[in-house]
Scaffold this motif. Structure first.
Motif, PDB file in Angstrom:
ATOM      1  N   ASN A 149       0.719  -1.184   0.065  1.00 21.54           N
ATOM      2  CA  ASN A 149       0.161   0.012   0.171  1.00 21.54           C
ATOM      3  C   ASN A 149       0.862   1.338   0.055  1.00 21.54           C
ATOM      4  N   GLU A 150       0.181   2.487  -0.092  1.00 23.56           N
ATOM      5  CA  GLU A 150       0.990   3.539   0.024  1.00 23.56           C
ATOM      6  C   GLU A 150       1.731   3.802   0.796  1.00 23.56           C
ATOM      7  N   GLN A 151       1.608   3.243   2.279  1.00 21.90           N
ATOM      8  CA  GLN A 151       2.184   3.410   3.479  1.00 21.90           C
ATOM      9  C   GLN A 151       3.689   2.523   3.420  1.00 21.90           C
ATOM     10  N   GLY A 152       3.727   1.801   2.436  1.00 19.50           N
ATOM     11  CA  GLY A 152       4.677   0.737   2.200  1.00 19.50           C
ATOM     12  C   GLY A 152       4.481  -0.584   3.121  1.00 19.50           C
ATOM     13  N   ASP A 153       3.348  -0.822   3.348  1.00 16.95           N
ATOM     14  CA  ASP A 153       3.039  -2.191   4.133  1.00 16.95           C
ATOM     15  C   ASP A 153       2.257  -2.953   3.093  1.00 16.95           C
ATOM     16  N   LEU A 154       2.788  -4.430   3.190  1.00 21.76           N
ATOM     17  CA  LEU A 154       1.846  -5.546   2.704  1.00 21.76           C
ATOM     18  C   LEU A 154       0.549  -5.569   3.292  1.00 21.76           C
ATOM     19  N   TYR A 155      -0.342  -6.012   2.654  1.00 25.20           N
ATOM     20  CA  TYR A 155      -1.687  -6.137   3.105  1.00 25.20           C
ATOM     21  C   TYR A 155      -2.585  -7.337   3.009  1.00 25.20           C
ATOM     22  N   LYS A 156      -2.183  -8.184   2.082  1.00 22.69           N
ATOM     23  CA  LYS A 156      -2.952  -9.150   1.517  1.00 22.69           C
ATOM     24  C   LYS A 156      -2.586 -10.388   2.519  1.00 22.69           C
ATOM     25  N   GLU A 157      -3.533 -11.123   3.105  1.00 16.83           N
ATOM     26  CA  GLU A 157      -3.605 -11.775   4.086  1.00 16.83           C
ATOM     27  C   GLU A 157      -2.548 -13.082   3.872  1.00 16.83           C
ATOM     28  N   GLU A 158      -2.525 -13.631   2.763  1.00 16.60           N
ATOM     29  CA  GLU A 158      -1.742 -14.726   2.278  1.00 16.60           C
ATOM     30  C   GLU A 158      -0.388 -14.321   2.326  1.00 16.60           C
TER      31      GLU A 158
END
Length: 173
Positions: A149-158
Motif C-alpha cells: 500500500n501507499e504506506q509501504g505495508d503489505l496487506y494481503k492475508e496470504e
C-alpha cells in the motif's frame, strides 16, 4: 545483526519499499537490522572497486556488510533473473570475508505474475557458490504494486502469512 539488502539501484523502487517493510517486521520481533540499498553504491563502482581496487565510499559499505551475521536479499526480477548491479556488488566485495558462511534469506518480487522465481533460483546458485547458507523458505511476491500500500505495508492475508513465516524462520535459522 541482520542486514537487509535492497537489490536494485533503481530510485524509489518497490524493492526498497519491500525492504523497509521487512525492516519494520524484524523490529517488531526485537531484531536489530541495518538496511542497505544498492541506490547507495558509488557511481563509479565498476572502475573504482572491482579487481582489487577499493574506494573510500565502498570501504564504508563493507563496514556494514562484513559484520552482519545474517542477510536478507530483496531482489526484483530483471529480464528473467536478478539485477546485474547486484552481481556487480557481490563481485566488488571481499571474498570470502563479506559473505562466506553467512545465513541468508531470499525475497523475490516482480511487477508480473511470477515473483522472480527464476531470479531467486539463479541467485541461490550464486549464494551456494559463495558458501552462504540459504534459508529454504524463499518468498516470491508477484504483482508487487498490488501487494503493497501507499504506506509501504503489505496487506494481503496470504502474503502477510508467508512473509511473517519467513521472518520467524530466519530469526531461528
Amino acid at each position: 545483526m541482520i542486514t537487509i539488502i535492497s537489490g536494485t539501484n533503481r530510485l524509489n523502487s518497490s524493492t526498497l519499499k519491500l525492504s523497509r517493510y521487512y525492516q519494520k517486521q524484524f523490529a517488531k520481533s526485537g531484531a536489530e537490522t541495518t538496511l542497505f540499498s544498492l541506490e547507495d553504491l558509488p557511481p563509479n563502482l565498476i572502475v573504482s572497486d572491482l579487481y582489487g581496487a577499493r574506494s573510500e565510499a565502498f570501504s564504508k559499505i563493507l563496514t556494514i556488510i562484513e559484520p552482519s551475521e545474517k542477510i536478507v536479499f530483496v531482489i526484483p526480477e530483471y529480464n528473467g533473473s536478478f539485477p546485474g548491479v547486484l552481481k556487480t556488488f557481490l563481485d566488488a566485495t571481499k571474498y570470502p570475508d563479506s559473505f562466506q558462511g553467512k545465513k541468508v534469506a531470499l525475497v523475490g518480487l516482480s511487477s508480473g505474475k511470477y515473483g522472480n522465481i527464476r531470479g531467486i533460483e539463479h541467485f541461490t546458485g550464486v549464494c551456494h557458490y559463495m558458501q552462504m547458507h540459504v534459508l529454504p523458505l524463499k518468498i516470491h511476491i508477484p504483482y508487487i504494486r498490488q501487494e503493497i500500500n501507499e504506506q509501504g505495508d503489505l496487506y494481503k492475508e496470504e502474503t502477510l502469512l508467508y512473509t511473517q513465516m519467513q521472518i520467524e524462520n530466519f530469526l531461528n535459522f
